[in-house]
Design a protein around this motif. Structure first.
Motif, short mmCIF file in Angstrom:
data_model
loop_
_atom_site.label_atom_id
_atom_site.label_comp_id
_atom_site.label_asym_id
_atom_site.label_seq_id
_atom_site.Cartn_x
_atom_site.Cartn_y
_atom_site.Cartn_z
N ILE A 246 50.97 73.91 -129.86
CA ILE A 246 49.28 74.13 -128.70
C ILE A 246 49.25 72.77 -127.63
O ILE A 246 48.98 73.04 -126.56
CB ILE A 246 48.64 74.28 -128.84
N LEU A 247 49.26 71.86 -128.70
CA LEU A 247 48.92 70.17 -127.95
C LEU A 247 49.76 70.36 -126.74
O LEU A 247 49.45 69.54 -125.79
CB LEU A 247 48.96 69.36 -128.44
N SER A 248 50.92 70.19 -127.27
CA SER A 248 51.97 70.09 -126.20
C SER A 248 51.71 70.25 -124.88
O SER A 248 52.24 70.29 -123.68
CB SER A 248 53.79 70.36 -126.21
N ASP A 249 51.78 71.88 -124.99
CA ASP A 249 51.79 72.53 -123.92
C ASP A 249 49.85 72.21 -122.97
O ASP A 249 50.26 72.10 -121.86
CB ASP A 249 51.30 74.45 -124.40
N GLU A 250 48.75 71.72 -123.91
CA GLU A 250 47.64 71.78 -123.36
C GLU A 250 48.26 70.33 -122.34
O GLU A 250 48.12 70.10 -121.01
CB GLU A 250 46.79 71.21 -124.18
N ALA A 251 49.13 69.17 -123.05
CA ALA A 251 49.55 68.39 -121.95
C ALA A 251 50.72 68.38 -120.96
O ALA A 251 50.22 67.32 -120.14
CB ALA A 251 50.56 66.98 -123.31
N SER A 252 51.20 69.44 -121.12
CA SER A 252 51.66 69.42 -120.33
C SER A 252 51.39 69.76 -119.08
O SER A 252 51.66 69.29 -117.84
CB SER A 252 52.89 70.26 -119.98
N MET A 253 49.90 70.42 -118.97
CA MET A 253 49.08 70.74 -117.57
C MET A 253 48.37 69.72 -117.14
O MET A 253 48.20 69.02 -115.76
CB MET A 253 48.48 71.62 -118.15
N LEU A 254 48.41 67.86 -118.01
CA LEU A 254 47.92 67.03 -117.45
C LEU A 254 49.11 66.49 -116.75
O LEU A 254 48.49 65.46 -115.43
CB LEU A 254 47.85 65.92 -118.53
N THR A 255 50.26 66.65 -116.20
CA THR A 255 51.13 65.66 -115.93
C THR A 255 51.45 66.64 -114.89
O THR A 255 52.31 66.40 -113.35
CB THR A 255 52.68 65.78 -117.07
N GLY A 256 51.15 68.13 -114.62
CA GLY A 256 50.60 68.53 -113.10
C GLY A 256 51.73 69.74 -113.48
O GLY A 256 51.24 71.41 -112.49
N SER A 257 52.39 69.95 -114.44
CA SER A 257 52.42 71.20 -114.07
C SER A 257 53.77 72.17 -115.50
O SER A 257 53.97 70.69 -115.63
CB SER A 257 53.61 72.04 -112.84
N ILE A 258 53.62 72.34 -115.90
CA ILE A 258 54.04 73.41 -117.45
C ILE A 258 56.19 73.36 -116.90
O ILE A 258 56.54 72.50 -117.92
CB ILE A 258 53.90 74.63 -117.96
#
Length: 369
Positions: A246-258
């Protein structure tokens, strides 16, 4: 050097992003003098269509004979009504278990050219962030006992961890922290879950072996909030299978895109001079709604190839060449649609999956590393 790589193209956009990544891998081979033999493997929905099961025994046997495995994505609505043991996602769990890859490394880095794609305010992001989420991959609730009651009115899934499983993933995290900024945060739910209290107990012992690493602990709900409030505070996060998912998917959106995030799933180190088995894949799904349209972002898969070069083959120079090639392509303004939607400037040039892969491969060939 010669390496054998298992290729699981999978479902949805999987074949497209893997195809782009393989073009980059070929460029690496040509530029640095390596040979990469490719072993095509069936897993996921396409394997169900071909054989009736998501992970055929032949796939497992051939994957084990490879030095590493590159996977695109599996699943889709076509197979959603199948019983749980026949779902495409079972291929992922089966491969991870069969290959004995227990540590999932998911970096979340905000690249300067994609600052405009980050949904957070400038005052929150500051100078950017570079987070490594280390997720335990072969234990926990995804592998624990599950089922339904006889009357079908209730269901259960069990979170189960052993001291050995916790200890080995913590050591991966601490060793990674030693190569980064010497900070590690254990994320759990120790105020509620007995399994999380065992994580804290084991961590108290293991952390003493790494006095140079600053250690902290955080509840998962607070971590989810802190990733949005102040992502720059994190260096290495170590957590359980489900929380890490779950957390890695959340973090991915902070980078601009999954679509930007790679992952490496690794097991015990190989013998000296031998590859370390790893399963490499972007963290996004199969995205069947855009499959075949040549618009999927292949950079997560391409960066997964970079992680394969580094973690399985110890080809650090080659991995750096791929990472730098991605950065140069982005700096030049090239974007796939998912990372251009937030703010399209006059210098932005939108391209498809195949062209993005070709651009990165071309930059690899120009590498001066």
């Amino acid at each position: 050097m010669n390496y054998r790589i298992g290729i699981v193209r999978g479902d949805g956009i999987g074949p497209e992003v893997v195809g782009a990544a393989l073009g980059v891998l070929e460029a690496v081979g040509a530029r640095f003098g390596h040979a990469f033999a490719k072993e095509e493997l069936l897993a996921g929905g396409c394997a169900i269509d071909a054989s009736g099961e998501p992970l055929p025994e032949e796939t497992v046997a051939r994957a084990k004979a490879c030095d590493a495995v590159l996977l695109g994505a599996v699943g889709g609505p076509k197979w959603d009504t199948l019983p749980s043991h026949l779902r495409p996602e079972k291929a992922l769990l089966g491969l991870r278990s069969a290959l004995r890859v227990y540590a999932n490394l998911r970096p979340a880095v905000l690249l300067a050219p994609l600052r405009e794609a980050c949904p957070l305010k400038d005052e929150i992001v500051g100078s950017g962030f570079d987070i490594l989420i280390v997720r335990e991959l072969t234990g926990g609730i995804y592998f624990g006992k599950s089922g339904r009651t006889e009357d079908g009115q209730a269901a259960f899934d069990t979170e189960f961890y052993t001291r050995k499983e916790i200890e080995r993933i913590l050591r991966v995290g601490y060793e990674a922290a030693r190569k980064r900024r010497l900070r590690l945060c254990l994320v759990d739910k120790a105020n509620i879950l007995e399994s999380s209290r065992l994580w804290r107990e084991v961590n108290a012992r293991i952390s003493a072996e790494y006095p140079d690493v600053e250690t902290s602990a955080m509840y998962v709900d607070n971590c989810a909030m802190q990733l949005v409030r102040a992502p720059g505070q994190f260096d290495v996060i170590v957590t359980s299978n489900m929380f890490g998912d779950i957390l890695s998917d959340e973090a991915s959106m902070l980078t601009g895109s999954i679509g930007m995030l790679p992952s490496a799933s690794i097991g015990e180190p190989g013998a000296p001079g031998k590859p370390t088995m790893g399963l490499y894949e972007p963290i996004h799904g199969s995205a069947p709604d855009i499959a075949g349209k040549d618009i999927a972002n292949p950079l997560g898969t391409i960066l997964s190839v970079a992680m394969m070069l580094r973690y399985s083959f110890n080809l650090n120079k080659e991995a750096e060449a791929v990472e730098q090639a991605v950065a140069r392509v982005l700096e030049a303004g090239w974007r796939t649609a998912d990372i251009a939607l937030h703010k399209v400037e006059s210098t932005t040039r939108i391209v498809g999956t195949k062209e993005m892969g070709r651009l990165v491969a071309k930059e690899v060939q120009r590498s001066r590393i």
